[in-house]
Design a protein around this motif. Sequence first.
Motif, PDB file in Angstrom:
ATOM      1  N   ALA A  93       3.290  51.346 102.138  1.00 35.55           N
ATOM      2  CA  ALA A  93       3.335  50.393 101.032  1.00 35.55           C
ATOM      3  C   ALA A  93       2.253  50.654  99.993  1.00 35.55           C
ATOM      4  O   ALA A  93       2.370  50.218  98.859  1.00 35.55           O
ATOM      5  N   ALA A 121       9.903  42.170  92.437  1.00 42.31           N
ATOM      6  CA  ALA A 121       9.039  42.905  93.360  1.00 42.31           C
ATOM      7  C   ALA A 121       8.448  44.112  92.632  1.00 42.31           C
ATOM      8  O   ALA A 121       8.999  44.587  91.635  1.00 42.31           O
ATOM      9  N   ARG A 170       6.623  48.392  96.132  1.00 38.51           N
ATOM     10  CA  ARG A 170       7.442  47.816  97.194  1.00 38.51           C
ATOM     11  C   ARG A 170       8.867  48.365  97.131  1.00 38.51           C
ATOM     12  O   ARG A 170       9.488  48.596  98.159  1.00 38.51           O
ATOM     13  N   LYS A 229      11.475  39.472  95.197  1.00 43.41           N
ATOM     14  CA  LYS A 229      10.813  38.914  96.376  1.00 43.41           C
ATOM     15  C   LYS A 229      10.703  37.427  96.153  1.00 43.41           C
ATOM     16  O   LYS A 229      10.652  36.955  95.013  1.00 43.41           O
ATOM     17  N   ASP A 278       8.604  51.661  98.775  1.00 43.83           N
ATOM     18  CA  ASP A 278       8.355  51.490 100.207  1.00 43.83           C
ATOM     19  C   ASP A 278       9.614  51.065 100.956  1.00 43.83           C
ATOM     20  O   ASP A 278       9.882  51.569 102.048  1.00 43.83           O
ATOM     21  N   CYS A 279      10.374  50.161 100.394  1.00 45.08           N
ATOM     22  CA  CYS A 279      11.524  49.588 101.107  1.00 45.08           C
ATOM     23  C   CYS A 279      12.836  50.312 100.858  1.00 45.08           C
ATOM     24  O   CYS A 279      13.648  50.446 101.764  1.00 45.08           O
TER      25      CYS A 279
END
Length: 192
Positions: free
Chosen positions: A14, A108, A112, A74, A115-116
């Motif tokens: 992250a 977000a 992120r 998010k 990362d996701c």
Amino acid sequence: MDTAPIPTATPPTATEAPAPDRPLPTSPDDLLARLAALGIATTTHSHPPLHTVEDSKALRGALPGGHCKNLFLKDKKDQLWLVVALEDARIDLKRLDKAIGSARLSFASAERLWDCLGIRPGSVSPLAIVNDTQGRVKVVLQEAMMAHDLLNYHPLINDRTTAIQRDDLLRFLRACGHEPSIVAFGWPEDAA
């Protein structure tokens, strides 16, 4: 349900920024191979990089099917959401939370996103769920979008557009371990 393994590299941590020269965890070619392995036929068109809905409208010509936008969000409880809608849908984040059952929503970060979903801003797509092997992202599909038989998304990079049948999109998301929610949202301009 098809359960063929998903080709993907180890996602970055992250704290790593989505460096422009860093290779994607899953390449567009690997994604298309994954779709083909599931028996999903797609058509992919190459074009200059597109960063906005306006860019897409100006360039696509008569490309058939529903054209879409994607929001990586998010909520205040730190749950991640991928919201996918028709490109002209008016999405009010102050109302969307109630429609999808989330806490208050905000965008977000690019870190992120990387990362996701293993993609960079401007390339957000439901096809990036291939990289969410930990099931951190909830997928929400606009009901009006799902009325289209054919849908268009970036295949992990914004210099291509891939057309996929609606039912095949659902099958792909489920094969990646995600059960999408289909929700009515996207309000006309006068309904603010």
